[in-house]
Design a protein around this motif. Sequence first.
Motif, PDB file in Angstrom:
ATOM      1  N   CYS A 113       0.855  -1.193   0.000  1.00  0.00           N
ATOM      2  CA  CYS A 113       0.000   0.000   0.000  1.00  0.00           C
ATOM      3  C   CYS A 113       0.887   1.236   0.000  1.00  0.00           C
TER       4      CYS A 113
ATOM      5  N   LYS B  59       1.044   5.485  -0.083  1.00  0.00           N
ATOM      6  CA  LYS B  59       0.260   6.698   0.220  1.00  0.00           C
ATOM      7  C   LYS B  59       0.118   7.625  -0.995  1.00  0.00           C
ATOM      8  N   ALA B  60       1.180   7.699  -1.788  1.00  0.00           N
ATOM      9  CA  ALA B  60       1.161   8.611  -2.939  1.00  0.00           C
ATOM     10  C   ALA B  60       0.521   7.934  -4.149  1.00  0.00           C
TER      11      ALA B  60
HETATM   12  C1  LIG Z   1      18.759  14.206  -4.517  1.00  0.00           C
HETATM   13  C2  LIG Z   1      18.927  12.947  -3.717  1.00  0.00           C
HETATM   14  C3  LIG Z   1      19.929  12.058  -4.050  1.00  0.00           C
HETATM   15  C4  LIG Z   1      20.098  10.894  -3.304  1.00  0.00           C
HETATM   16  N1  LIG Z   1      21.031  10.004  -3.722  1.00  0.00           N
HETATM   17  C5  LIG Z   1      21.232   8.886  -2.996  1.00  0.00           C
HETATM   18  C6  LIG Z   1      22.170   7.920  -3.434  1.00  0.00           C
HETATM   19  O1  LIG Z   1      22.748   8.002  -4.520  1.00  0.00           O
HETATM   20  N2  LIG Z   1      22.400   6.853  -2.620  1.00  0.00           N
HETATM   21  C7  LIG Z   1      21.749   6.696  -1.433  1.00  0.00           C
HETATM   22  O2  LIG Z   1      22.052   5.742  -0.723  1.00  0.00           O
HETATM   23  N3  LIG Z   1      20.785   7.553  -1.044  1.00  0.00           N
HETATM   24  C8  LIG Z   1      20.486   8.629  -1.808  1.00  0.00           C
HETATM   25  N4  LIG Z   1      19.489   9.475  -1.441  1.00  0.00           N
HETATM   26  C9  LIG Z   1      18.642   9.139  -0.278  1.00  0.00           C
HETATM   27  C10 LIG Z   1      17.614   8.040  -0.649  1.00  0.00           C
HETATM   28  O3  LIG Z   1      16.890   8.420  -1.775  1.00  0.00           O
HETATM   29  C11 LIG Z   1      16.631   7.756   0.502  1.00  0.00           C
HETATM   30  O4  LIG Z   1      17.325   7.583   1.697  1.00  0.00           O
HETATM   31  C12 LIG Z   1      15.841   6.479   0.169  1.00  0.00           C
HETATM   32  O5  LIG Z   1      15.027   6.706  -0.948  1.00  0.00           O
HETATM   33  C13 LIG Z   1      14.988   6.001   1.335  1.00  0.00           C
HETATM   34  O6  LIG Z   1      14.259   4.882   0.907  1.00  0.00           O
HETATM   35  P1  LIG Z   1      12.881   4.489   1.614  1.00  0.00           P
HETATM   36  O7  LIG Z   1      12.339   3.348   0.861  1.00  0.00           O
HETATM   37  O8  LIG Z   1      13.089   4.377   3.063  1.00  0.00           O
HETATM   38  O9  LIG Z   1      11.975   5.789   1.457  1.00  0.00           O
HETATM   39  P2  LIG Z   1      11.347   6.568   0.157  1.00  0.00           P
HETATM   40  O10 LIG Z   1      12.206   6.303  -0.997  1.00  0.00           O
HETATM   41  O11 LIG Z   1      11.182   7.942   0.563  1.00  0.00           O
HETATM   42  O12 LIG Z   1       9.954   5.830  -0.004  1.00  0.00           O
HETATM   43  C14 LIG Z   1       8.980   5.887   1.023  1.00  0.00           C
HETATM   44  C15 LIG Z   1       7.597   5.671   0.423  1.00  0.00           C
HETATM   45  O13 LIG Z   1       6.654   5.493   1.496  1.00  0.00           O
HETATM   46  C16 LIG Z   1       5.449   6.151   1.145  1.00  0.00           C
HETATM   47  N5  LIG Z   1       4.639   6.413   2.356  1.00  0.00           N
HETATM   48  C17 LIG Z   1       4.789   7.391   3.285  1.00  0.00           C
HETATM   49  N6  LIG Z   1       3.856   7.271   4.248  1.00  0.00           N
HETATM   50  C18 LIG Z   1       3.100   6.182   3.925  1.00  0.00           C
HETATM   51  C19 LIG Z   1       1.995   5.541   4.529  1.00  0.00           C
HETATM   52  N7  LIG Z   1       1.419   5.996   5.667  1.00  0.00           N
HETATM   53  N8  LIG Z   1       1.456   4.444   3.938  1.00  0.00           N
HETATM   54  C20 LIG Z   1       1.995   3.966   2.770  1.00  0.00           C
HETATM   55  N9  LIG Z   1       3.036   4.558   2.144  1.00  0.00           N
HETATM   56  C21 LIG Z   1       3.603   5.634   2.722  1.00  0.00           C
HETATM   57  C22 LIG Z   1       5.941   7.400   0.453  1.00  0.00           C
HETATM   58  O14 LIG Z   1       4.902   7.992  -0.313  1.00  0.00           O
HETATM   59  C23 LIG Z   1       7.098   6.865  -0.376  1.00  0.00           C
HETATM   60  O15 LIG Z   1       6.660   6.437  -1.655  1.00  0.00           O
HETATM   61  C24 LIG Z   1      19.261  10.621  -2.190  1.00  0.00           C
HETATM   62  C25 LIG Z   1      18.236  11.501  -1.877  1.00  0.00           C
HETATM   63  C26 LIG Z   1      18.055  12.655  -2.642  1.00  0.00           C
HETATM   64  C27 LIG Z   1      16.925  13.573  -2.289  1.00  0.00           C
END
Ligand SMILES: Cc1cc2nc3c(=O)[nH]c(=O)nc-3n(C[C@H](O)[C@H](O)[C@H](O)COP(=O)(O)OP(=O)(O)OC[C@H]3O[C@@H](n4cnc5c(N)ncnc54)[C@H](O)[C@@H]3O)c2cc1C
Length: 573
Positions: free
Chosen positions: A38, A40-41
């Motif tokens: 699931c 959110k976006a």
């Molecule tokens: C410009 C930039 C460059 C980067 N480059 C790197 C890189 O090269 N290497 C690296 O290691 N890191 C990099 N990062 C960091 C990395 O992108 C993030 O740390 C990583 O995407 C985190 O992954 P995640 O799956 O935890 O969260 P996200 O990728 O943020 O995904 C989380 C998802 O959860 C969803 N969500 C939120 N709340 C809910 C809810 N209540 N119910 C269901 N879904 C929900 C959101 O909508 C989102 O789609 C970079 C970040 C940026 C901004």
Amino acid sequence: MADQDWDIETDLLVAGAGPGGMTAALVAAIEGLDVVVCEKASQVGGTGATSAGTLWIPGNRPSRDAGFKDSPDEAAKYLDALIGDDDASGHRKAYLGDGPGVIDYLTEKTDVQFLPCGLHPDYRNNMPGAASAGRAIIPQNFDGRLLGGDFERVRPPIAEFMLMGGMMVGKVDIIGLLGRYKSFGAFRHSAGIVLRYLTDRLRFKRGTRLVMGNALVARLFYSLKNRNVPVMFDTPIGEFIMDGDTVIGAVINSKEGARRVRVRKGVVLATGGFAHNPKYREAFMPSPTPHYSMAAKSNTGDGIVLAEAVKAGTDSERHQGAGFWSPVSVTTREDGSEGLFPHLAMDRAKPGLIAVNELGRRFVNEAVSYHDFVEAMYRSHETADTMPAWLICETAFVTKYGLGAIHPQTKNLSKHEASGYVAVGETLEAIAEKIGVDAAGLRDSVERHNGFARTGTDEDFGKGDLELNRFNGDASHTPNPCLAPIANGPFAAMAVWPAEIGCSVGLSTNPDGQVLNGEGTPIGGLYACGNDMGSVMAGAYPGPGTTLGPAIVFGWRVAMHAAGRSPGGGGRS
Ligand SMILES: Cc1cc2nc3c(=O)[nH]c(=O)nc-3n(C[C@H](O)[C@H](O)[C@H](O)COP(=O)(O)OP(=O)(O)OC[C@H]3O[C@@H](n4cnc5c(N)ncnc54)[C@H](O)[C@@H]3O)c2cc1C
């Protein structure tokens, strides 16, 4: 509990379709579990979609096959030196030990494919165990057309990272485009990607040649689709359904209304961390609390809020800092909205740029990693206003190397000056007055820096000393690829602010991603990965890929545990 009225029954419910959540979902499906995601976006990808897509995986096979020698043991030495040698929880051992195998697993069983980065130095490569090459990998480019209509479901990168309103470019493309009139190969490459983009735009809202983080999340999504794993969009997880202290299900809030999901193995929280949750920002982040965040706006800390309600705890006491930082400049987009440009690698290390505080004084080796730069901003701010810090250079520097969102080869800065993105002045004094920085301090700093540029040694901050500095500098510039005089006006100044690209503090878990309660005992049926899980790096930033590496490795571990493929695993039952 048998008489509960369930709308959906599944083995694993994964909340959040970023790199962490999609990896957990994909691996769980491969291991035979029924999985529902699931999100959110209305699109997959989260912050990961806008990222550079680099993973820090010491000892990975793509790099070994390309001839780079490394081992998880060497990386362990480095992390011991950087973070401290306490790994009582076993997260570091699990991460380093499983990392290469996880990449092999994905490579063999899914469409998530990687390439070695080759030379890409660790960010503190003067420490024991640090490496210059072979630890970073990136996803292979992906053809978004393979997703058909679902291409629209992939969150685009930030506007500032695209050319012509929708064309993605990676590092190789940028080099090709800048040198397009210098070699036939560069011209052919550039012409090829531009032609592909123009063709794409006849059918799609943006280019379909996906690179970096966008390729990573598109590959994960494509692999999920191939395994028929459903992703429910616009459907945030709402609350847990408990049997005593065990999570047996959750309410998810789709547009059609709330649905009760029964989980046989568990719920995985992968909601991306607390970036846009003001309460947690203030509680965990340094003061002054950074105003800007590069994280997806939908990351409002839901996973942590939900888990805290069932007695889970966060792990802030373990961390050197709560975020993984980057300095950002604030852009005004064509539609008038505000954008953020992260100053990761393209400008700060180049020769002919310094960063100063309100006293006009340098406070940092400008070529350190984006994370270390912001930490230095905070240290400087204790004695002089460094929020923002100012990047100072000649306008000729901007034309040669670019500055923030201003591309190299830009000669006329008037548009950017008019929008307030950059300040321009004929003299250092004029610049100082425009940006409210002490003029005498700025002149003194520039003159001192120019002396270092002549000798090639930055006696104050060592710009150019680290291999990382030189990697991002200008190799053709001597004697120091990171130092050149700032002598001839007009001059330019750009404000940069602290922001996080990911959160470090998260939920306390064990190395299988099981969320722990206040007593350190796993809460049955509850997992976390990605930035919902407290980072194995504990707020330190060893090298490129510091958050995506752990997101993928622990996403895999969570799924293997839920599927009963690791000791004591099998989810809540
Ligand atoms: C410009 C930039 C460059 C980067 N480059 C790197 C890189 O090269 N290497 C690296 O290691 N890191 C990099 N990062 C960091 C990395 O992108 C993030 O740390 C990583 O995407 C985190 O992954 P995640 O799956 O935890 O969260 P996200 O990728 O943020 O995904 C989380 C998802 O959860 C969803 N969500 C939120 N709340 C809910 C809810 N209540 N119910 C269901 N879904 C929900 C959101 O909508 C989102 O789609 C970079 C970040 C940026 C901004």
